[in-house]
Motif scaffolding. Structure first.
Motif, short mmCIF file in Angstrom:
data_model
loop_
_atom_site.label_atom_id
_atom_site.label_comp_id
_atom_site.label_asym_id
_atom_site.label_seq_id
_atom_site.Cartn_x
_atom_site.Cartn_y
_atom_site.Cartn_z
N PRO A 129 12.06 -78.07 -1.46
CA PRO A 129 11.91 -79.44 -1.94
C PRO A 129 12.80 -79.80 -3.12
N ALA A 130 13.38 -78.79 -3.77
CA ALA A 130 14.31 -79.08 -4.87
C ALA A 130 15.66 -79.58 -4.38
N GLN A 131 15.95 -79.41 -3.07
CA GLN A 131 17.29 -79.74 -2.58
C GLN A 131 17.65 -81.20 -2.81
N LEU A 132 16.77 -82.10 -2.46
CA LEU A 132 17.10 -83.53 -2.54
C LEU A 132 17.30 -84.00 -3.99
N PRO A 133 16.36 -83.75 -4.93
CA PRO A 133 16.62 -84.21 -6.30
C PRO A 133 17.79 -83.50 -6.97
N ALA A 134 17.95 -82.20 -6.71
CA ALA A 134 19.02 -81.45 -7.38
C ALA A 134 20.40 -81.90 -6.92
N THR A 135 20.57 -82.10 -5.62
CA THR A 135 21.89 -82.51 -5.13
C THR A 135 22.20 -83.94 -5.53
N THR A 136 21.19 -84.80 -5.57
CA THR A 136 21.42 -86.18 -6.03
C THR A 136 21.84 -86.18 -7.49
N GLN A 137 21.14 -85.40 -8.32
CA GLN A 137 21.50 -85.32 -9.73
C GLN A 137 22.90 -84.73 -9.90
N ALA A 138 23.23 -83.73 -9.10
CA ALA A 138 24.57 -83.14 -9.19
C ALA A 138 25.65 -84.17 -8.94
N MET A 139 25.47 -85.02 -7.94
CA MET A 139 26.47 -86.04 -7.67
C MET A 139 26.59 -87.02 -8.83
N LEU A 140 25.46 -87.38 -9.45
CA LEU A 140 25.50 -88.29 -10.61
C LEU A 140 26.24 -87.66 -11.79
N LEU A 141 26.22 -86.32 -11.86
CA LEU A 141 26.88 -85.61 -12.95
C LEU A 141 28.33 -85.25 -12.63
N GLY A 142 28.82 -85.69 -11.45
CA GLY A 142 30.21 -85.44 -11.10
C GLY A 142 30.46 -84.16 -10.34
N GLY A 143 29.41 -83.57 -9.79
CA GLY A 143 29.57 -82.30 -9.09
C GLY A 143 29.59 -82.45 -7.59
N HIS A 144 29.71 -81.31 -6.94
CA HIS A 144 29.71 -81.23 -5.48
C HIS A 144 28.36 -80.66 -5.04
N VAL A 145 28.08 -80.69 -3.74
CA VAL A 145 26.74 -80.34 -3.28
C VAL A 145 26.77 -79.51 -2.01
N ARG A 146 25.72 -78.70 -1.83
CA ARG A 146 25.51 -77.94 -0.60
C ARG A 146 24.13 -78.24 -0.06
N THR A 172 22.73 -86.75 2.77
CA THR A 172 23.49 -86.53 1.53
C THR A 172 24.68 -87.49 1.45
N VAL A 173 25.38 -87.65 2.55
CA VAL A 173 26.53 -88.57 2.58
C VAL A 173 26.05 -90.00 2.35
N ARG A 174 24.94 -90.37 2.95
CA ARG A 174 24.41 -91.72 2.76
C ARG A 174 24.04 -91.96 1.29
#
Length: 294
Positions: free
Chosen positions: A227-244, A268-270
């Motif tokens: 369940p951490a995948q969705l919030p963590a990857t969204t936050q990563a994109m806001l911080l300028g990072g990439h995601v898996r 994730t793309v959406r």
């Protein structure tokens, strides 16, 4: 940073099974088909684990070559083979003390299958799987041996870390010794059980603290479990990072709804596009990471 996000799909992993999610691809044709579907949804890197015909974990170079070849027939996604292996099959060596040891020599075989990138897990840890404890012994000398093998094969490391110490120890040391060229691609895995590879839960504070510790000229990717995948990857994109994203890390699309690799990538793309972040193609990701064109 270019401003574009690189989306990695991790379709299989070294631990998940079809018993948990029948959508999990484990055999070369299944993996290639799932990766191709994910590529069409916007994935630029495929983080690949190999499995034996009995679905147990392996780093067998012949199996990796088969997977890599089938994917390359379908698309130009970046091929990233694991040197972590998994928690079963060829990856386990029984010890006289009743524990198991992760097979270091087997891990290295993943570098002999023609991938452009590979994961480099430079740490020593104990993984606890109920009654089974697995020692993952990656001493500083073993880290250096792995890094040399990467360099000899012309493979770019994806430096995989599970806590701040992993960044500050061998990753920083090996980068300083010249075993990689910038940009350094560092994948931070959060949301794990703390009995697994020294992992940490996901929180905004933990993520931002780890980002501050990265060596200069690094770019970061964030993976998160369950369940951490969705919030963590969204936050990563806001911080300028990439995601898996992918079934290696997360079986569910939502509560009680089993996922597929391609629908996790599509979501994730959406989200990226809703945040006005452009998604990098495989060709653009290669340029961003300094890889050779296909």
């Amino acid at each position: 940073m270019s401003g574009k996000v690189i989306v990695t799909v991790a379709p299989t992993g070294g631990m998940a099974s079809k018993d948990s999610n029948a959508n999990l691809p484990t055999q070369p044709e299944e993996i290639a088909d799932s990766v191709h579907k994910s590529y069409k949804e916007g994935a630029a890197i495929a983080a690949l684990h190999a499995r034996r015909p009995d679905d147990q974990a392996t780093c067998n170079a012949d199996i990796y070559r088969r997977i890599n070849g089938l994917i390359r027939e379908r698309c130009d996604i970046i091929l990233n083979n694991s040197t972590g292996g998994g928690s079963s099959g060829d990856m386990l060596l029984p010890r006289p003390d009743g524990m198991f040891e992760n097979n270091f020599e087997e891990r290295l075989k993943g570098l002999d299958a023609g991938a452009e990138m590979a994961t480099l897990d430079g740490f020593t840890a104990v993984d606890n799987f109920g009654s089974r404890e697995i020692l993952v012994i990656t001493t500083p000398s073993r880290c250096e041996a792995m890094a040399k093998r990467f360099q000899e094969r012309g493979i770019k490391p994806e430096w995989e870390v599970f806590n701040p110490a992993h960044i500050l120890q061998d990753v920083t040391r090996l980068i300083a010794k010249g075993f990689d060229k910038p940009p350094y691609f560092i994948n931070m895995v959060l949301g794990t059980d703390r009995n697994f590879q020294g992992g940490m839960p996901y929180s905004h504070d933990i993520l931002t603290a780890m980002i501050r510790l990265l060596p200069p000229q690094s770019v970061f990717c964030v993976s998160a479990i369950g369940p951490a995948q969705l919030p963590a990857t969204t936050q990563a994109m806001l911080l300028g990072g990439h995601v898996r994203v992918g079934l290696e890390d997360n079986n569910y699309y939502g509560r009680g709804v089993l996922a597929t690799n391609e629908n996790l990538v599509a979501r994730t793309v959406r989200i990226a596009r809703e945040l006005n972040i452009e998604v990098a193609s495989a060709a653009e990701a290669r340029e961003m990471l300094g890889l050779k064109p296909v």
